[in-house]
Motif scaffolding. Sequence first.
Motif, short mmCIF file in Angstrom:
data_model
loop_
_atom_site.label_atom_id
_atom_site.label_comp_id
_atom_site.label_asym_id
_atom_site.label_seq_id
_atom_site.Cartn_x
_atom_site.Cartn_y
_atom_site.Cartn_z
N LYS A 93 1.50 -11.02 -3.62
CA LYS A 93 0.79 -12.25 -3.97
C LYS A 93 0.12 -12.88 -2.76
CE LYS A 93 2.32 -11.80 -8.16
NZ LYS A 93 1.43 -11.27 -9.20
N PHE A 94 0.00 -12.13 -1.70
CA PHE A 94 -0.62 -12.62 -0.48
C PHE A 94 -1.57 -11.54 0.05
CE2 PHE A 94 3.59 -10.84 0.31
CZ PHE A 94 3.30 -9.79 1.17
N GLU A 95 -2.35 -11.87 1.05
CA GLU A 95 -3.28 -10.92 1.63
C GLU A 95 -2.52 -9.95 2.54
OE1 GLU A 95 -7.56 -10.71 4.04
OE2 GLU A 95 -6.53 -12.65 3.74
N VAL A 96 -2.64 -8.67 2.25
CA VAL A 96 -1.90 -7.64 2.99
C VAL A 96 -2.79 -7.02 4.05
CG1 VAL A 96 -0.73 -5.40 2.82
CG2 VAL A 96 -0.42 -7.11 1.01
N GLY A 97 -2.27 -6.92 5.27
CA GLY A 97 -2.94 -6.21 6.33
C GLY A 97 -2.14 -4.98 6.72
N VAL A 98 -2.80 -3.98 7.26
CA VAL A 98 -2.10 -2.80 7.76
C VAL A 98 -2.61 -2.50 9.16
CG1 VAL A 98 -1.66 -1.81 5.49
CG2 VAL A 98 -3.74 -1.19 6.71
N ALA A 99 -1.73 -1.91 9.95
CA ALA A 99 -2.06 -1.57 11.33
C ALA A 99 -1.40 -0.24 11.68
CB ALA A 99 -1.56 -2.67 12.27
N PRO A 100 -1.88 0.41 12.73
CA PRO A 100 -1.18 1.61 13.21
C PRO A 100 0.23 1.24 13.66
CG PRO A 100 -3.36 1.41 14.22
CD PRO A 100 -3.08 0.12 13.52
N LEU A 101 1.11 2.23 13.73
CA LEU A 101 2.47 1.95 14.18
C LEU A 101 2.45 1.44 15.62
CD1 LEU A 101 4.70 4.79 12.70
CD2 LEU A 101 3.87 2.67 11.67
N LEU A 102 3.40 0.56 15.91
CA LEU A 102 3.43 -0.10 17.21
C LEU A 102 3.94 0.83 18.31
CD1 LEU A 102 4.92 -3.57 16.18
CD2 LEU A 102 2.59 -2.69 15.93
N GLY A 103 3.40 0.63 19.50
CA GLY A 103 3.86 1.38 20.65
C GLY A 103 5.07 0.74 21.29
N GLY A 104 5.64 1.44 22.25
CA GLY A 104 6.80 0.94 22.98
C GLY A 104 6.57 0.94 24.47
N PRO A 105 7.62 0.68 25.25
CA PRO A 105 7.45 0.60 26.70
C PRO A 105 7.11 1.92 27.36
CG PRO A 105 9.76 0.37 26.09
CD PRO A 105 8.97 0.30 24.83
N ALA A 151 -0.26 15.16 -1.45
CA ALA A 151 0.08 13.74 -1.27
C ALA A 151 0.61 13.55 0.15
CB ALA A 151 1.11 13.30 -2.30
N ARG A 152 -0.30 13.58 1.12
CA ARG A 152 0.11 13.52 2.52
C ARG A 152 0.00 12.11 3.07
NH1 ARG A 152 0.88 18.13 5.30
NH2 ARG A 152 1.99 16.62 6.59
N SER A 153 0.91 11.79 3.99
CA SER A 153 1.01 10.40 4.45
C SER A 153 1.45 10.32 5.90
CB SER A 153 2.03 9.65 3.58
OG SER A 153 3.32 10.22 3.75
N THR A 154 1.33 9.12 6.44
CA THR A 154 1.99 8.71 7.67
C THR A 154 2.61 7.34 7.38
OG1 THR A 154 0.08 7.50 8.54
CG2 THR A 154 0.22 9.85 9.08
N PRO A 155 3.55 6.90 8.19
CA PRO A 155 3.96 5.50 8.06
C PRO A 155 2.84 4.57 8.52
CG PRO A 155 5.61 6.79 9.26
CD PRO A 155 4.36 7.62 9.18
N LEU A 156 2.81 3.39 7.95
CA LEU A 156 1.89 2.33 8.36
C LEU A 156 2.69 1.07 8.68
CD1 LEU A 156 -1.04 2.50 5.76
CD2 LEU A 156 -1.19 3.02 8.20
N PHE A 157 2.10 0.20 9.48
CA PHE A 157 2.70 -1.11 9.73
C PHE A 157 2.03 -2.10 8.80
CE2 PHE A 157 3.75 -5.04 11.82
CZ PHE A 157 4.98 -4.80 12.42
N TYR A 158 2.78 -2.60 7.83
CA TYR A 158 2.27 -3.57 6.85
C TYR A 158 2.59 -4.99 7.33
CZ TYR A 158 1.87 0.26 3.41
OH TYR A 158 1.52 1.42 2.73
N TYR A 159 1.62 -5.92 7.18
CA TYR A 159 1.92 -7.29 7.56
C TYR A 159 1.24 -8.28 6.60
CZ TYR A 159 -2.69 -7.33 9.94
OH TYR A 159 -4.02 -7.26 10.24
N ASN A 160 1.86 -9.44 6.52
CA ASN A 160 1.42 -10.52 5.65
C ASN A 160 0.42 -11.39 6.42
OD1 ASN A 160 1.22 -13.02 4.30
ND2 ASN A 160 3.28 -12.84 3.44
N ILE A 161 -0.85 -11.22 6.10
CA ILE A 161 -1.91 -11.95 6.82
C ILE A 161 -1.73 -13.46 6.69
CG2 ILE A 161 -4.39 -12.41 6.87
CD1 ILE A 161 -4.86 -9.49 6.20
N ASP A 162 -1.33 -13.90 5.49
CA ASP A 162 -1.13 -15.34 5.27
C ASP A 162 -0.04 -15.89 6.18
OD1 ASP A 162 -3.03 -15.00 3.34
OD2 ASP A 162 -1.67 -15.18 1.64
N ALA A 163 1.04 -15.14 6.31
CA ALA A 163 2.15 -15.59 7.16
C ALA A 163 1.72 -15.66 8.62
CB ALA A 163 3.35 -14.65 7.01
N PHE A 164 0.94 -14.69 9.06
CA PHE A 164 0.46 -14.71 10.45
C PHE A 164 -0.45 -15.91 10.68
CE2 PHE A 164 2.36 -10.68 10.79
CZ PHE A 164 2.29 -10.23 12.11
#
Length: 471
Positions: free
Chosen positions: A322-334, A185-198
């Motif tokens: 109850k909304f459309e879920v999107g996922v993205a790679p983790l965000l970069g920094g400066p 059961a291997r994983s990485t973190p993901l960035f989850y976002y609410n497509i409807d909210a965006f």
Amino acid sequence: MTLHLPPGARGRSQLSIPRAALDRRRFLGLAGLGVTAAALSACGGGPDTSGGGGKASSGVKQVDFSGVKPAKEITFWSTHPGNSGQVTAEIIKAFQAESGITVKLVQAGADYEELAQKFQTAQTSGDLPDVVNLSDVWWFRYMINGQIIPLDSAFEAAEVETDKYVESLLGDYNYNDATWAAPWARSTPLFYYNIDAFKKAGIDPEKALTSWDEFAAAAPDLVAKGGTKSAFQMPALAGYGGWVFQNLLWGYGGGWSKEESFDITCDSAESVAAIQFAQDAVYKDKWAGVAGTDQIQDFAAGVAAATMGSTGDLITTLTSAKFEVGVAPLLGGPEAAGGEDAPVCPTGGSGVAIPAEIPAERQLAAAQFIKFLTSPENTLKFAEATGYMPVRTDADPAALVKKTPQAKVAIDQLPATRPQDYARVFLPNGDIEMANALSDILTKKADPADSLGTLKTTLEDIYTSKVEPKL
């Protein structure tokens, strides 16, 4: 192996190990210098598993399975990561029909720490499982104590094609040219976002989810127009906050410790800037909240427009929101933008191992079960049910991605991962101390520089009192 004190240690003995001399998978070579499991206890401040008292040796004795016939009944202890009890039971049922070997599935704890306590108790009682589910930062404690077997001869006897596992995932369990667990059961973190909210906020995810600065710029509109309480829900700090926050630290050029060493850097200017950014998001700019128990549950309930969580939460999130879920790679920094050249994503999750103090016939049956459990078909079945990543290269993810397109993000992100900081995974109670510092900063408005300075002293004291004397 070269051990030396880094410049500027300020009189405190710190261990710095050049990458050429020791990478993450060779860290356990320290065991040959006398580092016990108690000294190396890592994630979550779980139980001391030093009861076995063994040390890793320069040579590994493999179990001889010549003439051994597999047992007809075995037991599998699991935490059911990612709500995987049902799919695991289905896989077991198919294995029993094919092999004639009965497998008893036991939920041996609500998390890896509870299972570790039960497994440690079983070393004395003798009521051991035949296959044990263990976090990728727990296996080495069992290995050092002689509580699990090297799997190479067992895999050979069970005809497991180890070259078909994802190399980096299997390699996480390699020490002294032996394999001590199999990825499951291997994983990485993901960035989850609410497509409807965006959409409501008129925010383009393609732009906003490229870096933390871009997300912060979009956050006010997400709060004002997106229909959620906050733009982002910080991870629950009492859980594995230290794991997920490595993303932000690395993106700013900081970290809990310097890469591939025990040089504690949590109070560096870069690390302080990263955590100051998180605190400002909560208190100054007011676009982020902090999860009390589970940020994924909060996100799925519509509390925030985005959060970070394990890939193992993917299917649960998709089915409960109850909304459309999107996922993205983790965000970069400066300082680190993400990707293979500047990774900002840690790996995680768990594997399966075989206890040492059980008869060879049970060990062989356990190896046959692990082969089936992690077969191409079943790793895809497991990934489809949970969101964890397929662990084999010969598992074609096309059907999985067609059914769950979001899974492709986790699969594509895997080559761009980075080993976790030593301070988190190799210092006893290090993760708890990180969670405490983050809690003070993000829920009590403590000064980040002061809290991270105190954390550095604490982590260095753990090193000097519990690790360095055993080197």
